[in-house]
Motif scaffolding. Structure first.
Motif, PDB file in Angstrom:
ATOM      1  N   GLN A 159      14.079  -5.292  -1.817  1.00 34.89           N
ATOM      2  CA  GLN A 159      12.176  -6.264  -0.836  1.00 34.89           C
ATOM      3  C   GLN A 159      11.488  -5.252  -0.678  1.00 34.89           C
ATOM      4  OE1 GLN A 159      15.573  -6.444   2.751  1.00 34.89           O
ATOM      5  NE2 GLN A 159      14.153  -8.762   2.934  1.00 34.89           N
ATOM      6  N   ILE A 160      12.259  -3.957  -0.810  1.00 34.56           N
ATOM      7  CA  ILE A 160      10.575  -2.567  -0.958  1.00 34.56           C
ATOM      8  C   ILE A 160      10.031  -2.726  -2.681  1.00 34.56           C
ATOM      9  CG2 ILE A 160      10.427  -0.385  -1.655  1.00 34.56           C
ATOM     10  CD1 ILE A 160      12.696  -0.223   1.301  1.00 34.56           C
ATOM     11  N   LEU A 161      10.994  -3.091  -3.567  1.00 37.08           N
ATOM     12  CA  LEU A 161      10.513  -2.961  -4.749  1.00 37.08           C
ATOM     13  C   LEU A 161       9.464  -4.301  -4.808  1.00 37.08           C
ATOM     14  CD1 LEU A 161      13.452  -2.976  -6.874  1.00 37.08           C
ATOM     15  CD2 LEU A 161      11.573  -1.367  -7.008  1.00 37.08           C
ATOM     16  N   LYS A 162       9.225  -5.598  -4.224  1.00 33.72           N
ATOM     17  CA  LYS A 162       8.708  -6.652  -4.225  1.00 33.72           C
ATOM     18  C   LYS A 162       7.468  -6.546  -3.914  1.00 33.72           C
ATOM     19  CE  LYS A 162       8.857 -10.958  -2.488  1.00 33.72           C
ATOM     20  NZ  LYS A 162       9.497 -12.214  -1.138  1.00 33.72           N
ATOM     21  N   ILE A 163       7.630  -5.439  -2.583  1.00 31.59           N
ATOM     22  CA  ILE A 163       6.579  -4.656  -1.486  1.00 31.59           C
ATOM     23  C   ILE A 163       5.667  -4.069  -2.649  1.00 31.59           C
ATOM     24  CG2 ILE A 163       5.386  -3.191  -0.247  1.00 31.59           C
ATOM     25  CD1 ILE A 163       6.223  -6.056   1.189  1.00 31.59           C
ATOM     26  N   ILE A 164       6.150  -3.015  -3.186  1.00 33.81           N
ATOM     27  CA  ILE A 164       4.967  -2.188  -4.434  1.00 33.81           C
ATOM     28  C   ILE A 164       4.333  -3.145  -5.452  1.00 33.81           C
ATOM     29  CG2 ILE A 164       5.749  -0.169  -6.018  1.00 33.81           C
ATOM     30  CD1 ILE A 164       7.764   0.580  -4.299  1.00 33.81           C
ATOM     31  N   ASP A 165       5.244  -4.274  -6.080  1.00 39.08           N
ATOM     32  CA  ASP A 165       4.694  -5.151  -7.011  1.00 39.08           C
ATOM     33  C   ASP A 165       4.027  -5.462  -7.063  1.00 39.08           C
ATOM     34  OD1 ASP A 165       4.937  -5.920  -9.664  1.00 39.08           O
ATOM     35  OD2 ASP A 165       5.718  -7.580  -9.303  1.00 39.08           O
ATOM     36  N   ALA A 166       4.237  -6.692  -5.599  1.00 39.27           N
ATOM     37  CA  ALA A 166       3.128  -7.176  -5.144  1.00 39.27           C
ATOM     38  C   ALA A 166       1.655  -7.164  -4.041  1.00 39.27           C
ATOM     39  CB  ALA A 166       3.776  -8.120  -3.649  1.00 39.27           C
ATOM     40  N   VAL A 167       1.624  -5.474  -3.624  1.00 37.74           N
ATOM     41  CA  VAL A 167       1.039  -5.145  -2.774  1.00 37.74           C
ATOM     42  C   VAL A 167      -0.041  -4.101  -3.428  1.00 37.74           C
ATOM     43  CG1 VAL A 167       0.153  -4.011  -0.871  1.00 37.74           C
ATOM     44  CG2 VAL A 167       1.940  -6.287  -0.091  1.00 37.74           C
ATOM     45  N   HIS A 168       1.260  -2.726  -4.400  1.00 37.23           N
ATOM     46  CA  HIS A 168       1.103  -1.317  -4.476  1.00 37.23           C
ATOM     47  C   HIS A 168       0.034  -0.891  -3.420  1.00 37.23           C
ATOM     48  CE1 HIS A 168       1.820  -3.122  -8.335  1.00 37.23           C
ATOM     49  NE2 HIS A 168       0.545  -4.080  -8.419  1.00 37.23           N
ATOM     50  N   PRO A 169       0.985  -0.735  -2.252  1.00 38.12           N
ATOM     51  CA  PRO A 169       0.446   0.045  -1.416  1.00 38.12           C
ATOM     52  C   PRO A 169       0.500   1.880  -1.860  1.00 38.12           C
ATOM     53  CG  PRO A 169       2.500  -0.279  -0.621  1.00 38.12           C
ATOM     54  CD  PRO A 169       2.130  -0.937  -1.553  1.00 38.12           C
ATOM     55  N   LYS A 170      -1.004   2.440  -1.699  1.00 38.78           N
ATOM     56  CA  LYS A 170      -1.371   3.742  -2.131  1.00 38.78           C
ATOM     57  C   LYS A 170      -0.510   4.917  -1.681  1.00 38.78           C
ATOM     58  CE  LYS A 170      -6.031   1.743  -2.895  1.00 38.78           C
ATOM     59  NZ  LYS A 170      -6.000   0.878  -2.442  1.00 38.78           N
ATOM     60  N   LYS A 171      -0.229   5.090  -0.184  1.00 38.09           N
ATOM     61  CA  LYS A 171       0.481   6.263   0.268  1.00 38.09           C
ATOM     62  C   LYS A 171       2.082   5.285   1.566  1.00 38.09           C
ATOM     63  CE  LYS A 171      -4.083   8.156   2.280  1.00 38.09           C
ATOM     64  NZ  LYS A 171      -4.531   8.531   2.763  1.00 38.09           N
ATOM     65  N   PHE A 172       2.717   4.844   0.381  1.00 38.63           N
ATOM     66  CA  PHE A 172       3.973   4.289   0.884  1.00 38.63           C
ATOM     67  C   PHE A 172       5.107   5.012   1.194  1.00 38.63           C
ATOM     68  CE2 PHE A 172       7.154   0.377   0.454  1.00 38.63           C
ATOM     69  CZ  PHE A 172       6.507   0.150   1.750  1.00 38.63           C
ATOM     70  N   VAL A 173       6.201   5.651   2.890  1.00 40.72           N
ATOM     71  CA  VAL A 173       6.828   6.419   2.764  1.00 40.72           C
ATOM     72  C   VAL A 173       7.595   5.252   3.648  1.00 40.72           C
ATOM     73  CG1 VAL A 173       7.762   8.138   3.922  1.00 40.72           C
ATOM     74  CG2 VAL A 173       4.722   8.290   3.352  1.00 40.72           C
ATOM     75  N   LEU A 174       9.312   5.830   2.110  1.00 39.75           N
ATOM     76  CA  LEU A 174      10.290   4.767   2.530  1.00 39.75           C
ATOM     77  C   LEU A 174      10.832   5.942   3.274  1.00 39.75           C
ATOM     78  CD1 LEU A 174      10.936   3.174  -0.728  1.00 39.75           C
ATOM     79  CD2 LEU A 174       9.401   2.690   1.580  1.00 39.75           C
ATOM     80  N   ALA A 175      11.446   5.668   5.186  1.00 41.45           N
ATOM     81  CA  ALA A 175      12.253   7.145   5.784  1.00 41.45           C
ATOM     82  C   ALA A 175      13.857   6.719   5.209  1.00 41.45           C
ATOM     83  CB  ALA A 175      12.051   6.133   6.974  1.00 41.45           C
ATOM     84  N   HIS A 176      14.420   7.799   5.658  1.00 45.41           N
ATOM     85  CA  HIS A 176      16.053   7.686   5.220  1.00 45.41           C
ATOM     86  C   HIS A 176      16.123   8.025   3.990  1.00 45.41           C
ATOM     87  CE1 HIS A 176      15.778   7.190   9.936  1.00 45.41           C
ATOM     88  NE2 HIS A 176      15.427   6.871   8.909  1.00 45.41           N
ATOM     89  N   MET A 177      15.342   8.604   3.197  1.00 46.30           N
ATOM     90  CA  MET A 177      15.357   8.870   1.378  1.00 46.30           C
ATOM     91  C   MET A 177      15.670   7.539   0.581  1.00 46.30           C
ATOM     92  SD  MET A 177      15.203  12.025   0.618  1.00 46.30           S
ATOM     93  CE  MET A 177      16.364  12.265  -1.289  1.00 46.30           C
ATOM     94  N   GLY A 178      14.328   7.169   1.297  1.00 44.76           N
ATOM     95  CA  GLY A 178      14.502   5.622   0.153  1.00 44.76           C
ATOM     96  C   GLY A 178      15.001   4.174   1.052  1.00 44.76           C
ATOM     97  N   ASN A 179      16.475   4.501   1.515  1.00 46.12           N
ATOM     98  CA  ASN A 179      17.138   3.246   2.070  1.00 46.12           C
ATOM     99  C   ASN A 179      18.621   4.016   2.299  1.00 46.12           C
ATOM    100  OD1 ASN A 179      18.222   0.410   2.017  1.00 46.12           O
ATOM    101  ND2 ASN A 179      16.105   0.334   0.963  1.00 46.12           N
ATOM    102  N   TRP A 180      18.827   3.975   3.549  1.00 48.35           N
ATOM    103  CA  TRP A 180      19.622   4.398   4.539  1.00 48.35           C
ATOM    104  C   TRP A 180      20.829   3.985   4.493  1.00 48.35           C
ATOM    105  CZ3 TRP A 180      23.532   4.127   8.358  1.00 48.35           C
ATOM    106  CH2 TRP A 180      23.702   4.592   8.761  1.00 48.35           C
ATOM    107  N   GLY A 181      21.920   4.636   3.570  1.00 54.00           N
ATOM    108  CA  GLY A 181      22.860   4.110   3.627  1.00 54.00           C
ATOM    109  C   GLY A 181      23.333   3.552   2.419  1.00 54.00           C
TER     110      GLY A 181
END
Length: 280
Positions: A159-181
């Motif tokens: 889902q996050i890759l979909k966001i990155i591809d569609a929106v390209h947010p400039k200052k996007f921080v993923l908590a918990h080392m990218g995807n907890w667990g």
């Protein structure tokens, strides 16, 4: 030293809130959840600044909570606390609210798909992320399973890759080392992407709540070896030191990072330099 992921609550209700969340997650908390408790923890850990992340669980909370944080922003900063704002996907006038935050000097927002019962790639979330990015705001999202809501992943790597591809947010921080667990997904799919990872609640043993008869969802997070390997693959310049206080002991978490086989330059980037570029 900057902790990019902490939480505080009004003093009158902080311990009640933490007790409830602790029961749900079966994990221990290390401060009373108040501003004063965070400040005491920061002093003990030699942390200069902490980023406070509010979570809006209902749309009707948005204006009131953000208004209170705006009014308290300068006082908090004097204590070393940089507060973000929050938004809920069902809050209708999100553009006006995000503009209000930016105009009042708030640097970013926190979203929490699990607590907000909305997938991160839902169109409402995508619109918020897109417009917040247009406003120059930092967007920090819970990513991966939540230790207290582990029936499903509302913010998976896919889902996050979909966001990155569609929106390209400039200052996007993923908590918990990218995807907890979901550490295999992080290393395979997210490491190297144009996003930041924060280190909150991701390294070492998870401390259980001893008053609960049930164990936490995970008993261990990333090992030192796995953590360093992901850091290297993702890029040290995109890692932000964070603890998730009160759910980790800040002093202990600093020690966990310091014991890792990283160069002094790499540790300085993680502890402060990367965050400074976003915040100051």
């Amino acid at each position: 030293m900057i902790d990019f992921h902490t939480h505080t609550f009004p003093s009158a209700v902080s311990e009640k809130i933490l007790a409830k969340l602790s029961r749900l997650s079966h994990t221990k908390y290390f401060t009373d959840g108040s501003v004063e408790g965070l400040c005491a923890s920061m002093k003990e850990a030699s942390i200069d600044y902490s980023v406070n992340l509010p979570v809006m669980t209902k749309p009707e909370q948005v204006e009131k909570v953000n208004g209170a944080l705006i009014a308290d922003k300068d006082r908090l900063f004097q204590k070393g606390i940089i507060t973000f704002g929050g938004i809920h996907p069902d809050y209708i006038d999100y553009k006006k609210e995000l503009i209000r935050l930016r105009q009042n000097g708030i640097l970013g927002i926190k979203i929490h798909p699990a607590y907000q019962n909305t997938d991160i790639d839902n169109i409402k979330m995508m619109r918020i992320i897109d417009f917040a990015s247009e406003q120059g705001l930092i967007i920090l999202t819970h990513a991966g399973i939540d230790v207290g809501i582990y029936d499903r992943n509302y913010a998976s790597a896919k889902q996050i890759l979909k966001i990155i591809d569609a929106v390209h947010p400039k200052k996007f921080v993923l908590a918990h080392m990218g995807n907890w667990g979901c550490w295999e997904d992080v290393e395979r799919d997210l490491a190297g992407a144009d996003v930041y990872f924060d280190t909150a609640f991701a390294l070492g043993v998870v401390t259980p709540d001893k008053s609960s008869s049930n164990p936490p969802y995970l008993s261990t997070n990333l090992s030192d070896e796995d953590f360093v390997r992901i850091v290297k693959k993702h890029g040290t310049e995109k890692i932000l030191f964070a603890t998730d206080s009160p759910w980790e002991d800040q002093k202990d978490y600093v020690a966990r990072i310091k014991r890792l086989p990283l160069t002094k330059t790499e540790q300085t980037m993680i502890f402060s330099k990367n965050a400074e570029k976003l915040l100051f």
